[in-house]
Design an enzyme around this catalytic site. Structure first.
Site, PDB file in Angstrom:
ATOM      1  N   ILE A  61      -5.236  -5.739  -3.103  1.00 59.67           N
ATOM      2  CA  ILE A  61      -4.382  -4.793  -3.835  1.00 59.67           C
ATOM      3  C   ILE A  61      -5.274  -3.889  -4.688  1.00 59.67           C
ATOM      4  O   ILE A  61      -5.012  -2.697  -4.837  1.00 59.67           O
ATOM      5  CB  ILE A  61      -3.320  -5.534  -4.667  1.00 59.67           C
ATOM      6  CG1 ILE A  61      -2.330  -6.221  -3.706  1.00 59.67           C
ATOM      7  CG2 ILE A  61      -2.583  -4.589  -5.609  1.00 59.67           C
ATOM      8  CD1 ILE A  61      -1.266  -7.074  -4.369  1.00 59.67           C
ATOM      9  N   LYS A  78      -2.245 -14.333 -15.138  1.00 62.65           N
ATOM     10  CA  LYS A  78      -3.409 -14.916 -14.445  1.00 62.65           C
ATOM     11  C   LYS A  78      -4.673 -14.649 -15.271  1.00 62.65           C
ATOM     12  O   LYS A  78      -4.986 -13.489 -15.557  1.00 62.65           O
ATOM     13  CB  LYS A  78      -3.527 -14.271 -13.051  1.00 62.65           C
ATOM     14  CG  LYS A  78      -4.739 -14.737 -12.274  1.00 62.65           C
ATOM     15  CD  LYS A  78      -4.820 -14.062 -10.912  1.00 62.65           C
ATOM     16  CE  LYS A  78      -6.114 -14.391 -10.215  1.00 62.65           C
ATOM     17  NZ  LYS A  78      -6.357 -13.557  -9.047  1.00 62.65           N
ATOM     18  N   GLU A 108      -0.210 -12.145  -3.359  1.00 62.18           N
ATOM     19  CA  GLU A 108       0.483 -12.531  -4.581  1.00 62.18           C
ATOM     20  C   GLU A 108      -0.413 -12.544  -5.809  1.00 62.18           C
ATOM     21  O   GLU A 108       0.080 -12.543  -6.917  1.00 62.18           O
ATOM     22  CB  GLU A 108       1.082 -13.934  -4.382  1.00 62.18           C
ATOM     23  CG  GLU A 108       2.102 -13.949  -3.265  1.00 62.18           C
ATOM     24  CD  GLU A 108       2.521 -15.348  -2.856  1.00 62.18           C
ATOM     25  OE1 GLU A 108       1.694 -16.275  -2.980  1.00 62.18           O
ATOM     26  OE2 GLU A 108       3.666 -15.503  -2.421  1.00 62.18           O
ATOM     27  N   ALA A 109      -1.732 -12.570  -5.577  1.00 58.13           N
ATOM     28  CA  ALA A 109      -2.641 -12.674  -6.715  1.00 58.13           C
ATOM     29  C   ALA A 109      -3.346 -11.338  -6.916  1.00 58.13           C
ATOM     30  O   ALA A 109      -3.766 -10.701  -5.953  1.00 58.13           O
ATOM     31  CB  ALA A 109      -3.666 -13.778  -6.462  1.00 58.13           C
ATOM     32  N   THR A 144      -8.679  -9.297  -3.889  1.00 59.69           N
ATOM     33  CA  THR A 144      -9.201  -7.936  -4.004  1.00 59.69           C
ATOM     34  C   THR A 144      -8.421  -6.869  -3.226  1.00 59.69           C
ATOM     35  O   THR A 144      -8.658  -5.681  -3.439  1.00 59.69           O
ATOM     36  CB  THR A 144     -10.670  -7.906  -3.527  1.00 59.69           C
ATOM     37  OG1 THR A 144     -10.781  -8.654  -2.315  1.00 59.69           O
ATOM     38  CG2 THR A 144     -11.592  -8.480  -4.567  1.00 59.69           C
ATOM     39  N   ALA A 170       0.836  -1.211   0.000  1.00 61.48           N
ATOM     40  CA  ALA A 170       0.000   0.000   0.000  1.00 61.48           C
ATOM     41  C   ALA A 170       0.866   1.255   0.000  1.00 61.48           C
ATOM     42  O   ALA A 170       0.618   2.213  -0.760  1.00 61.48           O
ATOM     43  CB  ALA A 170      -0.929   0.001   1.212  1.00 61.48           C
TER      44      ALA A 170
HETATM   45  C1  LIG Z   1      -3.394 -14.200   4.375  1.00 61.48           C
HETATM   46  C2  LIG Z   1      -3.411 -13.054   3.427  1.00 61.48           C
HETATM   47  C3  LIG Z   1      -3.350 -13.293   2.046  1.00 61.48           C
HETATM   48  C4  LIG Z   1      -3.411 -12.231   1.143  1.00 61.48           C
HETATM   49  N1  LIG Z   1      -3.428 -12.473  -0.203  1.00 61.48           N
HETATM   50  C5  LIG Z   1      -3.641 -11.448  -1.069  1.00 61.48           C
HETATM   51  C6  LIG Z   1      -3.735 -11.658  -2.470  1.00 61.48           C
HETATM   52  O1  LIG Z   1      -3.568 -12.764  -2.968  1.00 61.48           O
HETATM   53  N2  LIG Z   1      -3.990 -10.585  -3.249  1.00 61.48           N
HETATM   54  C7  LIG Z   1      -4.154  -9.336  -2.750  1.00 61.48           C
HETATM   55  O2  LIG Z   1      -4.448  -8.388  -3.497  1.00 61.48           O
HETATM   56  N3  LIG Z   1      -3.995  -9.102  -1.437  1.00 61.48           N
HETATM   57  C8  LIG Z   1      -3.760 -10.115  -0.596  1.00 61.48           C
HETATM   58  N4  LIG Z   1      -3.626  -9.865   0.738  1.00 61.48           N
HETATM   59  C9  LIG Z   1      -3.612  -8.494   1.211  1.00 61.48           C
HETATM   60  C10 LIG Z   1      -2.245  -7.876   0.955  1.00 61.48           C
HETATM   61  O3  LIG Z   1      -1.245  -8.638   1.591  1.00 61.48           O
HETATM   62  C11 LIG Z   1      -2.208  -6.450   1.490  1.00 61.48           C
HETATM   63  O4  LIG Z   1      -3.322  -5.755   1.026  1.00 61.48           O
HETATM   64  C12 LIG Z   1      -0.984  -5.736   1.010  1.00 61.48           C
HETATM   65  O5  LIG Z   1       0.157  -6.460   1.308  1.00 61.48           O
HETATM   66  C13 LIG Z   1      -0.893  -4.349   1.605  1.00 61.48           C
HETATM   67  O6  LIG Z   1      -0.469  -4.393   2.912  1.00 61.48           O
HETATM   68  P1  LIG Z   1      -0.145  -2.998   3.581  1.00 61.48           P
HETATM   69  O7  LIG Z   1       0.901  -2.327   2.784  1.00 61.48           O
HETATM   70  O8  LIG Z   1      -1.416  -2.294   3.813  1.00 61.48           O
HETATM   71  O9  LIG Z   1       0.412  -3.409   5.028  1.00 61.48           O
HETATM   72  P2  LIG Z   1       1.847  -4.074   5.474  1.00 61.48           P
HETATM   73  O10 LIG Z   1       2.409  -4.963   4.424  1.00 61.48           O
HETATM   74  O11 LIG Z   1       1.561  -4.652   6.802  1.00 61.48           O
HETATM   75  O12 LIG Z   1       2.791  -2.819   5.613  1.00 61.48           O
HETATM   76  C14 LIG Z   1       2.745  -1.979   6.726  1.00 61.48           C
HETATM   77  C15 LIG Z   1       3.936  -1.052   6.712  1.00 61.48           C
HETATM   78  O13 LIG Z   1       3.820  -0.142   7.789  1.00 61.48           O
HETATM   79  C16 LIG Z   1       5.045  -0.068   8.467  1.00 61.48           C
HETATM   80  N5  LIG Z   1       4.808   0.311   9.860  1.00 61.48           N
HETATM   81  C17 LIG Z   1       3.864  -0.167  10.689  1.00 61.48           C
HETATM   82  N6  LIG Z   1       3.991   0.403  11.904  1.00 61.48           N
HETATM   83  C18 LIG Z   1       5.032   1.270  11.810  1.00 61.48           C
HETATM   84  C19 LIG Z   1       5.673   2.134  12.730  1.00 61.48           C
HETATM   85  N7  LIG Z   1       5.294   2.212  14.007  1.00 61.48           N
HETATM   86  N8  LIG Z   1       6.707   2.854  12.290  1.00 61.48           N
HETATM   87  C20 LIG Z   1       7.123   2.768  11.007  1.00 61.48           C
HETATM   88  N9  LIG Z   1       6.578   1.973  10.106  1.00 61.48           N
HETATM   89  C21 LIG Z   1       5.539   1.219  10.505  1.00 61.48           C
HETATM   90  C22 LIG Z   1       5.644  -1.457   8.315  1.00 61.48           C
HETATM   91  O14 LIG Z   1       7.029  -1.453   8.522  1.00 61.48           O
HETATM   92  C23 LIG Z   1       5.280  -1.755   6.863  1.00 61.48           C
HETATM   93  O15 LIG Z   1       6.229  -1.173   6.016  1.00 61.48           O
HETATM   94  C24 LIG Z   1      -3.505 -10.912   1.638  1.00 61.48           C
HETATM   95  C25 LIG Z   1      -3.494 -10.675   3.017  1.00 61.48           C
HETATM   96  C26 LIG Z   1      -3.461 -11.727   3.912  1.00 61.48           C
HETATM   97  C27 LIG Z   1      -3.476 -11.450   5.380  1.00 61.48           C
END
Ligand SMILES: Cc1cc2nc3c(=O)[nH]c(=O)nc-3n(C[C@H](O)[C@H](O)[C@H](O)COP(=O)(O)OP(=O)(O)OC[C@H]3O[C@@H](n4cnc5c(N)ncnc54)[C@H](O)[C@@H]3O)c2cc1C
Length: 510
Positions: free
Chosen positions: A348, A80, A51-52, A346, A17
């Protein structure tokens, strides 16, 4: 009079994100003298799965000017064409939800209505045989869609299966090259402005303070700013989608390289299989009230088709969404905004929606309340539409062989989904949604794939005589079969189109 421009944006978090947001802002705010800073903590790390994807990601990458082959090499991506669902309607069932439609419309009526009529006349052809992406996926073949709209090879879209950490790293290089400043450090404190209630600054563990006009909270499930500092509140949707844990493990590549993700229903959840160039991603999403962590892990490990490359990793989540995605000067994108289980890949896409809506309503320092209301309205709809579609998979089923499946049989559905199913059951009509990510062909795929047969069809499908319709249908099936025969093997195609990362080192199939 308009307030002054936003000058400083701070993105908190460097997962998918955070880096998608950073790359998009660097590109779209170019020339506006807006400084974008991203803070991430290697100590905390990222969720590391995801990953998807869905076909819309191609539009996102395209607006950034990203070359597909560069992206695929860098992220070990495969193509895909859809998702294969196993054991959802009944144990032993399988169907593919394709990124594309079934057959061309006949006399302006979607083809599946004609197929329903043919079926009522005794025809036994599969609806799948009218879909190029399904038949190609079943044979592990891939090609890019044809540009000529009169060809069956133009009737589909495609997405990627990639290594999410490599995608974030790829976008980091892009964002940094386009002016985004990255700060490594753990945020330990947040300062609010006493008068406006806005976040004024965040403080890192080493004492550095970062202030900004606008903060984008991409800090993952914890929602550091949106929840931690601003207490937005969370709408918990576990009563509809009770899966709340996952265990994930990579395995070595095995068998032909499928251009599709697989989701196999289990007794207390479902298992994913996502083939990448260098490995296969696997995981079991499950409801902790119906299975223990140990049993869920055992079920996953027993159903792998190749050796594990790491120890299984546990993840916990609560399905739902933030009450306010945007509050004061903080916009939550990604897991910080909410989470719906990954059954239809969904998350991503919802990140992409969050970015698109933020750019459409990009504020000035006045933070107009009506813009915030509109952003929250739109994002709520995006999440609710996805929730309904996911829930459909659990309720359009004949399964009652475990506590989880019996739980879904007794469930009271959201009105929006109940109305949609009711409209389908009589005349196979798919009520279109405002802001619906999934278009009618996707609903048709899941409803028919899970044996939710309507009692009727669009009366306009009677416009053609029985024999003429049968001949037309046969011609479409033959066109699909011939087009697929002329479509390359998926792995060979990746190698030949210079999109191969580690696949380049693996020998082509004999
Ligand atoms: C089991 C599972 C399977 C999934 N499979 C899919 C899929 O196939 N397709 C898909 O589209 N999505 C999938 N997702 C969702 C996808 O993984 C996330 O939407 C995507 O990785 C985005 O994550 P994010 O960046 O919001 O959070 P994160 O990856 O958790 O990143 C959070 C960031 O915030 C930082 N951070 C947090 N707290 C602090 C702090 N105090 N100080 C500094 N930095 C901080 C961390 O270091 C990190 O860089 C899946 C999720 C799960 C749980």
């Amino acid at each position: 009079m308009r307030e002054p421009m936003i000058r400083r944006v701070c993105i908190v978090g460097g997962g998918t994100a955070g880096w998608m947001t950073a790359a998009a802002l660097a590109n779209k705010l170019n020339g506006l003298s807006i400084a974008v800073t991203l803070i991430e903590s290697s100590e905390i790390g990222t969720v590391g799965v995801g990953e998807a994807t869905l076909p819309h990601i191609r539009a996102f990458n395209k607006t950034l000017g990203i070359d597909e082959r560069d992206l695929m090499r860098a992220t070990e991506a495969t193509f895909k064409l859809g998702i294969e669902f196993r054991d959802w309607g009944k144990i032993g069932d399988r169907y593919i939800h394709p990124f594309g439609d079934y057959g061309p419309a006949v006399n302006g009526v979607p083809f599946y209505h004609h197929w329903l009529r043919l079926k009522s006349l005794g025809d036994t052809s599969r609806l799948d045989d009218y879909s190029f992406p399904i038949v190609a996926a079943e044979q592990n073949r891939f090609r890019h869609p044809a540009a000529e709209h009169d060809r069956i090879e133009s009737t589909f879209g495609y997405a990627y299966q990639f290594d999410a950490s490599l995608y974030a790293a790829f976008l980091r290089r892009y964002a940094e090259a386009n002016g985004v400043t990255r700060l490594e450090g753990k945020i330990v404190d947040t300062a609010l402005d006493g008068e406006s209630g806005h976040v004024r600054s965040v403080t890192l563990a080493d004492g550095r303070e970062v202030s900004a006009d606008l903060f984008v909270d991409c800090s993952g499930f914890r929602g550091l700013l949106i929840e931690g500092a601003l207490a937005s509140g969370y709408d918990d949707w576990s009563h509809w989608l009770p899966c709340n844990r996952a265990v994930a493990v990579p395995t070595a590549s095995a068998g032909p390289l499928g251009p599709y993700t697989r989701a196999t229903a289990r007794t207390a959840g479902w298992q994913w299989r996502i083939p990448l160039q260098h490995r296969v991603g696997n995981g079991h999403v499950y409801c902790s009230s119906f299975i223990s962590d140990d049993d869920a892990t055992r079920q996953l490990v027993e159903n792998l088709d190749a050796p594990m490359q790491a120890e299984p990793r546990q993840l916990r989540f609560t399905t739902g969404r933030r009450r306010d995605f945007w509050k004061a000067n903080v916009v939550a994108i990604g897991l910080a905004g909410g989470f719906l289980e990954p059954l239809e890949s969904t998350s991503i896409h919802l990140i992409q929606d969050g970015i698109t809506e933020l750019l459409a309503l990009f504020p000035d320092r006045g933070f107009d309340a009506s813009d915030i209301v509109e952003y929250n309205r739109r994002m709520s709809l995006h999440y609710e539409r996805v929730r309904d579609f996911l829930l459909l998979h659990y309720v359009a089923t004949q399964r009652d062989d475990s506590e989880m499946w019996r739980h879904f049989r007794a469930l009271t559905l959201p009105d929006s989904l109940r109305e949609k199913i009711e409209a389908w059951q009589t005349r196979a009509y798919v009520v279109p949604y405002e802001f619906g990510l999934f278009l009618p062909p996707s609903w048709v795929a899941v409803m028919l794939g899970q044996n939710l047969m309507p009692t009727g069809y669009d009366p306009r499908a009677r416009s053609m005589g029985d024999n003429a319709l049968a001949a037309r249908a046969s011609a479409i099936r033959q066109e699909v079969a011939a087009a697929v025969r002329g479509t390359p093997d998926h792995a060979d195609y990746i190698r030949r189109s210079a999109a191969a990362g580690s696949l380049a080192q693996r020998a082509p199939a004999a």
